[in-house]
Design a protein around this motif. Structure first.
Motif, mmCIF file in Angstrom:
data_model
loop_
_atom_site.group_PDB
_atom_site.id
_atom_site.type_symbol
_atom_site.label_atom_id
_atom_site.label_comp_id
_atom_site.label_asym_id
_atom_site.label_seq_id
_atom_site.Cartn_x
_atom_site.Cartn_y
_atom_site.Cartn_z
ATOM 1 N N ASP A 1 32.786 31.045 39.133
ATOM 2 C CA ASP A 1 34.196 30.717 38.933
ATOM 3 C C ASP A 1 34.374 29.495 38.042
ATOM 4 O OD1 ASP A 1 35.010 32.828 40.578
ATOM 5 O OD2 ASP A 1 34.820 31.584 42.374
ATOM 6 N N THR A 2 33.473 29.317 37.136
ATOM 7 C CA THR A 2 33.526 28.167 36.228
ATOM 8 C C THR A 2 33.207 28.638 34.819
ATOM 9 O OG1 THR A 2 32.774 26.708 37.995
ATOM 10 C CG2 THR A 2 32.605 25.861 35.757
ATOM 11 N N LYS A 3 33.950 28.128 33.873
ATOM 12 C CA LYS A 3 33.693 28.469 32.480
ATOM 13 C C LYS A 3 32.389 27.833 32.048
ATOM 14 C CE LYS A 3 35.660 28.157 27.841
ATOM 15 N NZ LYS A 3 36.783 27.629 27.023
ATOM 16 N N ASP B 1 29.658 27.292 28.999
ATOM 17 C CA ASP B 1 29.391 27.305 27.554
ATOM 18 C C ASP B 1 27.892 27.305 27.346
ATOM 19 O OD1 ASP B 1 32.115 27.157 27.019
ATOM 20 O OD2 ASP B 1 32.121 24.959 27.104
ATOM 21 N N PRO C 1 32.915 40.079 31.665
ATOM 22 C CA PRO C 1 33.203 39.339 30.432
ATOM 23 C C PRO C 1 32.248 39.717 29.318
ATOM 24 C CG PRO C 1 32.175 37.902 32.059
ATOM 25 C CD PRO C 1 32.528 39.180 32.768
ATOM 26 N N PRO D 1 31.961 38.175 25.875
ATOM 27 C CA PRO D 1 32.342 37.214 24.835
ATOM 28 C C PRO D 1 31.679 37.529 23.509
ATOM 29 C CG PRO D 1 30.716 36.252 26.276
ATOM 30 C CD PRO D 1 31.064 37.592 26.880
ATOM 31 N N SER E 1 31.136 31.590 25.498
ATOM 32 C CA SER E 1 31.736 31.066 26.723
ATOM 33 C C SER E 1 32.073 32.244 27.620
ATOM 34 C CB SER E 1 33.003 30.264 26.402
ATOM 35 O OG SER E 1 32.696 29.155 25.577
ATOM 36 N N PHE E 2 31.740 32.092 28.903
ATOM 37 C CA PHE E 2 32.013 33.177 29.840
ATOM 38 C C PHE E 2 32.190 32.588 31.231
ATOM 39 C CE2 PHE E 2 27.461 32.663 29.461
ATOM 40 C CZ PHE E 2 27.048 32.561 30.781
ATOM 41 N N THR E 3 32.725 33.391 32.134
ATOM 42 C CA THR E 3 32.943 33.014 33.522
ATOM 43 C C THR E 3 32.491 34.154 34.415
ATOM 44 O OG1 THR E 3 34.855 31.665 32.927
ATOM 45 C CG2 THR E 3 34.628 32.287 35.243
ATOM 46 N N SER F 1 35.912 21.025 35.927
ATOM 47 C CA SER F 1 34.688 21.029 35.133
ATOM 48 C C SER F 1 34.692 19.832 34.208
ATOM 49 C CB SER F 1 34.577 22.316 34.304
ATOM 50 O OG SER F 1 35.659 22.419 33.397
#
Length: 762
Positions: free
Chosen positions: A100-102, A104, A138, A140, A156-158, A282
């Motif tokens: 549950d966090t973006k 990179d 996701p 990306p 970037s993905f979550t 974050s």
């Protein structure tokens, strides 16, 4: 601050691990490429088939496939590197990313294009195989760093799912197939975290922040109360403080164990708080939020509250402290045992005399200690540091008696007026003290007996005690308590060249002096003349000391018959104002019987000056016994003079009317009754010399009023009957002539006037 340092250290770790993985990935890619080229060279029968595909726009995509392999994508991923600190590699090389966090990441590979997409699959396959990327996952697109090389880019993905391992898949466009990138550890993603709703995470965040503040406050509140202070509160505190102290004391007794528990709990809560906050947010937001939350709500506020109410808060949260002591006991208890062994048992705060006195002085405004009590406490705490030299009476101020003194009325009066109960007795010299006289020793001594002081001193035989000037007051008090003596002399060692050391007496100290220093206040009894013997400050309004000199027999101060005859002849033949032509022999003899004879004791009398230069005087003085010092003029020339020296003759220049009548006689009678009326006719005499007694004196002092009365009595006597003077020379008892008729009015007047004049003189 601990959380901030922890985050910085974690970030440095991640950067180092990322750099290491990049190096290893490039090395591994190089090895694989070499291996493929070698296989193609040694296996010529193994052919690759070139396949073209088209994306939605019609761009050609190149595929290569062998005879025994699935379709191979030309875009190949060699490694994935995280760009956030919360994503790290575990011991197996798998990249762990927060759920549950973006996230990179940087992608390193070959054949990357601006349209290359990354997908995630939970199915494990070989590299180059087709894979199925579920919908909603996701996907990306890679942002290339350099279009000319097509080797690196960022994505970037979550990931919202926890408990699965994800493998990387790539495709060149939306119309292309997904190609699996293999199951190498560095190409595997494993999400971690707590899969809870946001509201629940916020509640946990508040609870952790509260626990952080509680541990921080207890660290200050409980650990600031050392065992010594707790025992003081249990013994001398109020009812509420005693109750709280009794609850805390059992666990506070294990100081290091409690300290380790509180610190471990605080660190555990702060770290969990930091991780949870980073899971909700974050990056820089988590760092700033964790720092501000821990500093303000976990340190400043709770410590400021517990610094004042630590006893109450610690007692009411004792159950929570015991719970964490049990939870952290596997680690905190061994650590506390090590600390006990290294540092020793906890003693508590100890105050010496100076610190304790300063503590009382600082806190006296907040407690109920009075100023007198504070002075007594100060005297007790400083008592041992002071010496007898600090409280002694200087030797020159000590009232002493010579052993050969006679205990007559004057000596006893001097002893009484001194106000002392113990008097040092010396022989020859004041530094040679042979005994101590107690005033109570004189209870059965009659001053009329004129007993020698030596007899009294030798009878009682009281010892003389000596101490050095550096003797401490506590030792002096112990000596006084033994009852040997309540007065001791202070001596100092005097070294003279190479001779043996000698002792000088510098003062005396009594039990009263020591007690006054102990209570820091002066003790003044009903007979004291001075408040303090060192400052010589007299007792104000002292009226209860009776002047016993009024009971002295006036006949004691008189001239012997021989002295009276010698003084009479000297005055009538040498001093002109007393010649027979001015004062008859009868009047002069009776004048010498009047209170004109005085004595002066050089020790007891405070005033030793008979005449003072420039100060008016209205009396005549003649020295009978003793010596005086005379200082003359502005040059202060001086000499000594002895017996039968006289001063103040000019003040006796009194003029009387030559023709007195009856009215003058009546006026004379009134003047004889009140001699102050005559002083208006006397001359003012201002001496230009000063006369001071050197030793005890016996002298004649005739005032101008007394001299004027004698002159007038003589004139009236001669006016009434010229033959009276001749009858007085023949020692006739009756000044009137027996040859005159008894009924003569002149004789009667003369007799009454002379009788009154003589009566006033006598």
């Amino acid at each position: 601050m601990a959380a901030l340092y922890f985050l910085i250290w974690r970030q440095i770790q991640c950067r180092l691990i990322t750099l290491l993985i990049i190096i290893l990935t490039l090395q591994l890619a190089h090895v694989k490429c070499s291996k493929v080229r070698g296989e193609e060279h040694h296996n010529p029968t193994k052919k690759l088939i070139d396949v073209f595909d088209h994306d939605g726009v019609g761009s050609p995509v190149y595929y290569r496939r062998s005879d025994d392999q699935e379709l191979v994508n030309y875009a190949s991923i060699l490694s994935i590197l995280p760009l956030i600190t919360t994503a790290t590699f575990n011991a197996s090389g798998v990249l762990k990313v927060p759920a549950d966090t973006k996230v990179d990441c940087r992608i390193v590979g070959t054949g990357l294009t601006p349209t290359t997409q990354i997908g995630l699959s939970v199915i494990r396959k070989e590299k180059g195989s087709l894979c199925n990327v579920p919908d909603g996952t996701p996907t990306p697109t890679i942002i290339l760093d350099d279009l000319s090389t097509n080797t690196t880019g960022t994505i970037s993905f979550t990931i919202n799912q926890i408990g699965f391992v994800f493998y990387l898949c790539t495709r060149q466009s939306n119309q292309s197939q997904w190609v699996h990138q293999g199951h190498d550890p560095w190409l595997i993603l494993e999400p971690y975290g707590i899969n809870l709703p946001l509201a629940v995470k916020i509640l946990f965040l508040i609870a952790l922040l509260s626990l952080s503040g509680l541990f921080s406050g207890l660290n200050l509140g409980l650990m600031a109360l050392d065992p010594t202070e707790l025992q003081v509160v249990i013994t001398a505190g109020n009812q509420t403080e005693r109750k709280y102290a009794k609850v805390i004391e059992p666990i506070r007794r294990h100081g290091n164990y409690l300290l380790c528990t509180i610190l471990l709990g605080n660190v555990l809560v702060n770290n969990t708080l930091t991780v949870l906050l980073d899971d909700i947010t974050s990056g820089i937001v988590a760092v700033i939020g964790a720092t501000l939350g821990i500093v303000i709500f976990g340190e400043i506020i709770p410590q400021s509250i517990c610094s004042r109410y630590g006893l109450a808060i610690g007692a009411k949260t004792i159950w929570l402290t015991k719970f964490f002591m049990i939870v952290t006991s596997p680690l905190s208890y061994p650590l506390s045992m090590i600390l006990d062994w290294v540092l020793g048992a906890e003693i508590g705060r100890i105050y010496n005399r100076e610190k304790l006195l300063k503590l009382l002085e600082i806190t006296k405004t907040h407690n109920d200690i009075e100023n007198d009590e504070m002075q007594m406490i100060s005297g007790v705490l400083n008592f041992k540091k002071k010496t007898v030299a600090d409280v002694m009476t200087k030797y020159e101020d000590v009232f002493m008696l010579e052993i050969d003194s006679i205990l007559d009325f004057d000596t006893v009066d001097r002893i009484y007026q001194s106000g002392h109960s113990r008097i040092p007795v010396y022989e020859v010299d004041r530094s040679s003290v042979v005994s101590i006289l107690h005033v109570k020793d004189l209870a059965f001594v009659d001053p009329d007996d004129a007993s020698p002081l030596r007899t009294i001193v030798e009878f009682h035989n009281r010892p003389v005690s000596w101490v050095h000037d550096d003797t401490s007051l506590d030792r002096m008090l112990d000596y006084f308590k033994k009852g040997i003596s309540h007065m001791v002399l202070i001596k100092v060692i005097r070294q003279v060249d190479d001779l043996d050391p000698a002792y000088d007496v510098v003062g005396v100290v009594t039990l009263e002096d020591v007690l006054e220093e102990l209570i820091q206040s002066e003790i003044v009894d009903e007979t004291d003349v001075y408040i303090d013997n060192r400052s010589r400050q007299p007792v104000p309004n002292r009226k209860n000391i009776i002047d016993v000199s009024i009971y002295r027999d006036t006949d004691l101060v008189s001239l012997s018959p021989q002295q009276r005859l010698a003084v009479f002849r000297f005055l009538s033949t040498v001093v002109e104002p007393f010649f027979e032509e001015y004062i008859s022999e009868t009047i002069l003899k009776r004048l010498l019987k009047k209170e004109v004879v005085f004595d002066l004791h050089i020790i007891s009398d405070s005033c030793k000056t008979l005449y003072e230069s420039g100060k008016p005087a209205d009396y005549f003085i003649m020295i009978v016994e003793g010596k005086v010092s005379v200082t003359v003029g502005t040059e202060k020339l001086g000499y000594e003079s002895g017996s039968f020296t006289y001063f103040g003759v000019p003040c006796l220049n009194y003029k009387i009317s030559e023709n007195p009548n009856k009215t003058a006689i009546n006026q004379s009678e009134r003047e004889l009754k009140n001699s102050t009326a005559i002083s208006s006719n006397s001359l003012t005499f201002i001496p230009d010399y000063t006369v001071t007694a050197i030793n005890d004196l016996l002298y004649i002092k005739v005032t101008t009023a007394q001299y004027a009365a004698a002159r007038q009595a003589t004139e009236y006597e001669r006016t009434v009957k010229p033959s009276v003077r001749n009858n007085d020379k023949s020692d006739s008892k009756d000044p009137s002539s027996k040859d005159l008729p008894k009924n003569s009015p002149a004789i009667n007047v003369s007799t009454r006037s002379l009788a009154k004049s003589v009566e006033s003189l006598v």
